[in-house]
Write an enzyme that holds these catalytic residues in place. Structure first.
Site, PDB file in Angstrom:
ATOM      1  N   HIS A 119     -50.568  22.592   1.955  1.00 31.53           N
ATOM      2  CA  HIS A 119     -51.671  22.826   0.690  1.00 31.53           C
ATOM      3  C   HIS A 119     -51.085  23.820  -0.146  1.00 31.53           C
ATOM      4  O   HIS A 119     -52.173  25.518  -1.239  1.00 31.53           O
ATOM      5  CB  HIS A 119     -52.822  23.522   1.392  1.00 31.53           C
ATOM      6  CG  HIS A 119     -53.538  22.441   2.177  1.00 31.53           C
ATOM      7  ND1 HIS A 119     -54.674  21.970   3.184  1.00 31.53           N
ATOM      8  CD2 HIS A 119     -53.257  21.143   2.000  1.00 31.53           C
ATOM      9  CE1 HIS A 119     -54.441  20.988   3.765  1.00 31.53           C
ATOM     10  NE2 HIS A 119     -53.863  20.020   2.829  1.00 31.53           N
ATOM     11  N   CYS A 127     -48.755  27.748 -13.496  1.00 32.96           N
ATOM     12  CA  CYS A 127     -48.979  27.593 -14.932  1.00 32.96           C
ATOM     13  C   CYS A 127     -49.524  26.222 -15.093  1.00 32.96           C
ATOM     14  O   CYS A 127     -49.255  25.184 -14.848  1.00 32.96           O
ATOM     15  CB  CYS A 127     -47.990  27.418 -15.764  1.00 32.96           C
ATOM     16  SG  CYS A 127     -48.432  26.795 -17.876  1.00 32.96           S
ATOM     17  N   ASN A 214     -54.807  24.590  21.364  1.00 38.85           N
ATOM     18  CA  ASN A 214     -56.078  24.772  20.615  1.00 38.85           C
ATOM     19  C   ASN A 214     -57.403  25.115  21.566  1.00 38.85           C
ATOM     20  O   ASN A 214     -57.331  24.358  22.874  1.00 38.85           O
ATOM     21  CB  ASN A 214     -56.318  23.020  19.784  1.00 38.85           C
ATOM     22  CG  ASN A 214     -57.788  23.778  18.930  1.00 38.85           C
ATOM     23  OD1 ASN A 214     -58.551  24.716  19.223  1.00 38.85           O
ATOM     24  ND2 ASN A 214     -57.311  23.697  17.838  1.00 38.85           N
TER      25      ASN A 214
HETATM   26  P1  NAD Z   1     -59.970  24.967  10.788  1.00 41.38           P
HETATM   27  O1  NAD Z   1     -60.787  26.142  10.288  1.00 41.38           O
HETATM   28  O2  NAD Z   1     -60.569  23.506  10.094  1.00 41.38           O
HETATM   29  O3  NAD Z   1     -59.736  24.719  12.414  1.00 41.38           O
HETATM   30  C1  NAD Z   1     -59.248  26.133  12.595  1.00 41.38           C
HETATM   31  C2  NAD Z   1     -58.984  25.715  14.112  1.00 41.38           C
HETATM   32  O4  NAD Z   1     -58.206  26.808  15.026  1.00 41.38           O
HETATM   33  C3  NAD Z   1     -60.170  25.174  15.244  1.00 41.38           C
HETATM   34  O5  NAD Z   1     -59.942  23.717  15.619  1.00 41.38           O
HETATM   35  C4  NAD Z   1     -59.867  26.355  16.154  1.00 41.38           C
HETATM   36  O6  NAD Z   1     -60.193  25.381  17.704  1.00 41.38           O
HETATM   37  C5  NAD Z   1     -58.996  26.903  15.915  1.00 41.38           C
HETATM   38  N1  NAD Z   1     -58.859  28.015  16.537  1.00 41.38           N
HETATM   39  C6  NAD Z   1     -59.728  29.142  16.725  1.00 41.38           C
HETATM   40  N2  NAD Z   1     -58.918  30.280  16.913  1.00 41.38           N
HETATM   41  C7  NAD Z   1     -57.358  29.628  17.603  1.00 41.38           C
HETATM   42  C8  NAD Z   1     -56.304  30.260  18.159  1.00 41.38           C
HETATM   43  N3  NAD Z   1     -56.700  32.065  18.223  1.00 41.38           N
HETATM   44  N4  NAD Z   1     -55.566  29.666  17.708  1.00 41.38           N
HETATM   45  C9  NAD Z   1     -54.786  28.961  17.646  1.00 41.38           C
HETATM   46  N5  NAD Z   1     -56.241  28.041  17.124  1.00 41.38           N
HETATM   47  C10 NAD Z   1     -57.271  28.386  17.136  1.00 41.38           C
HETATM   48  O7  NAD Z   1     -58.414  25.360  10.181  1.00 41.38           O
HETATM   49  P2  NAD Z   1     -57.709  23.997   9.486  1.00 41.38           P
HETATM   50  O8  NAD Z   1     -57.929  23.001  10.593  1.00 41.38           O
HETATM   51  O9  NAD Z   1     -56.515  24.747   9.263  1.00 41.38           O
HETATM   52  O10 NAD Z   1     -58.123  23.392   8.353  1.00 41.38           O
HETATM   53  C11 NAD Z   1     -57.966  23.215   7.672  1.00 41.38           C
HETATM   54  C12 NAD Z   1     -58.099  23.826   6.182  1.00 41.38           C
HETATM   55  O11 NAD Z   1     -58.216  25.477   5.466  1.00 41.38           O
HETATM   56  C13 NAD Z   1     -56.447  23.534   5.082  1.00 41.38           C
HETATM   57  O12 NAD Z   1     -57.307  22.963   4.218  1.00 41.38           O
HETATM   58  C14 NAD Z   1     -56.157  24.778   5.375  1.00 41.38           C
HETATM   59  O13 NAD Z   1     -55.568  24.780   3.781  1.00 41.38           O
HETATM   60  C15 NAD Z   1     -57.410  25.987   5.133  1.00 41.38           C
HETATM   61  N6  NAD Z   1     -57.236  27.791   5.452  1.00 41.38           N
HETATM   62  C16 NAD Z   1     -56.166  28.012   5.439  1.00 41.38           C
HETATM   63  C17 NAD Z   1     -56.377  29.135   5.668  1.00 41.38           C
HETATM   64  C18 NAD Z   1     -54.968  30.149   6.143  1.00 41.38           C
HETATM   65  O14 NAD Z   1     -54.247  30.275   5.465  1.00 41.38           O
HETATM   66  N7  NAD Z   1     -54.759  30.814   7.443  1.00 41.38           N
HETATM   67  C19 NAD Z   1     -57.479  29.503   6.127  1.00 41.38           C
HETATM   68  C20 NAD Z   1     -58.304  29.025   6.907  1.00 41.38           C
HETATM   69  C21 NAD Z   1     -58.259  27.580   5.797  1.00 41.38           C
HETATM   70 ZN    ZN Z   2     -46.375  27.702 -18.350  1.00 38.81          ZN
END
Ligand code: NAD
Ligand code: ZN
Length: 242
Positions: A119, A127, A214
């Site tokens: 992502h 750009c 998870n």
């Molecule tokens: P999500 O928010 O949908 O799910 C997070 C998951 O992490 C849940 O299933 C939850 O139970 C679990 N979780 C909570 N605490 C935890 C821990 N301590 N250890 C392990 N697991 C734990 O996140 P996702 O599935 O990555 O969602 C996808 C979208 O969210 C993506 O598009 C991503 O780009 C974006 N996103 C990215 C970030 C980042 O870069 N850190 C942050 C938020 C969302």
């Molecule tokens: Zn450019």
């Protein structure tokens, strides 16, 4: 805990290992997830920030939100789960691939190299005219929007928004790794966002041993051979150091 012992043994012997991480792995670094109760989207409507339409409507507002997240992410540090994945990459070598949905760049900063950022990365701009990708200025010097260092046109955040397609080649590389994996490990993703959500299932259906870390059940849990209902740090420690 026969399951855990089996998972550890499989992990030690596997030559082709594919890993998928989501927002949960960065939560111990202080970065909120999307869907948790305290998640980012509780206070922000994704439609207002993370879509191409939102950006077209109000680029400055979207950029300020990304600049704020960029600052937060730069203040955060990789945690032991990120670091243990670097160690695992070193142990497995060539047959290893880490695929992340996270845009926080913490895997890269921890030292992961066989890495696909599905992502994008919040520390980069892209750009809008020539597609050139570049690192944003340091957070303290950064005033959005950034201009392309190659052609001077306005750049957008180098992330994949809702409704957009994934970076060219990235998903193919991920798909191949999961289809060929002997062992797949899925950490901290709710497995609700496609197409990344299908990767774990693909591996399981292709005969891989599937481990999920998870604290909460997910759609993927029933496909897993071993489920570690714990946080990313505890889970990685149990697998590699337990
Ligand atoms: P999500 O928010 O949908 O799910 C997070 C998951 O992490 C849940 O299933 C939850 O139970 C679990 N979780 C909570 N605490 C935890 C821990 N301590 N250890 C392990 N697991 C734990 O996140 P996702 O599935 O990555 O969602 C996808 C979208 O969210 C993506 O598009 C991503 O780009 C974006 N996103 C990215 C970030 C980042 O870069 N850190 C942050 C938020 C969302
Ligand atoms: Zn450019």
């Amino acid at each position: 805990m026969e399951h855990l012992a089996t998972a550890q043994a499989r992990l030690r012997s596997a030559r082709r290992v594919a890993v998928l991480t989501g927002a949960g792995i960065s939560k111990p670094s202080g970065i909120p997830t999307f869907r948790d109760a305290a998640g980012l989207w509780k206070d922000f409507d994704p439609e207002e920030y993370a879509t191409p339409q939102a950006y077209a409507r109000n680029p400055q507002k979207v950029w300020e939100w990304y600049a704020w997240r960029y600052r937060k992410v730069q203040e955060a540090q990789p945690n032991p789960a990120h670091e243990l994945l670097v160690r695992l990459e070193g142990q497995v070598g060539e047959g290893f691939l880490l695929v992340t949905q996270n845009v926080d760049g913490l895997h890269r900063r921890a030292g992961s190299r066989r890495l696909v950022e599905l992502h994008g990365n919040i520390a980069q701009g892209r750009c809008e005219r020539c597609e050139y990708r570049f690192a944003l200025p340091a957070p303290e010097d950064f005033v959005p929007p950034p201009l392309c260092p190659a052609c001077g046109f306005r750049a957008r955040p180098d992330v994949v928004w809702f409704g957009e397609i994934l970076p060219e080649g990235a998903f193919e590389r991920a798909w191949q790794a999961f289809a060929l994996a002997e062992l797949a490990l899925v950490i901290g993703t709710s497995a609700e966002v496609e197409p990344a959500a299908s990767l774990g299932r693909l591996a399981a259906e292709s005969g891989a041993y599937l481990i999920e870390i998870n604290p909460e059940p997910t759609l993927l849990s029933r496909w897993a051979d071993c489920v570690l209902r714990m946080g990313a740090v505890e889970g990685m420690q149990a697998l590699l150091e337990g």
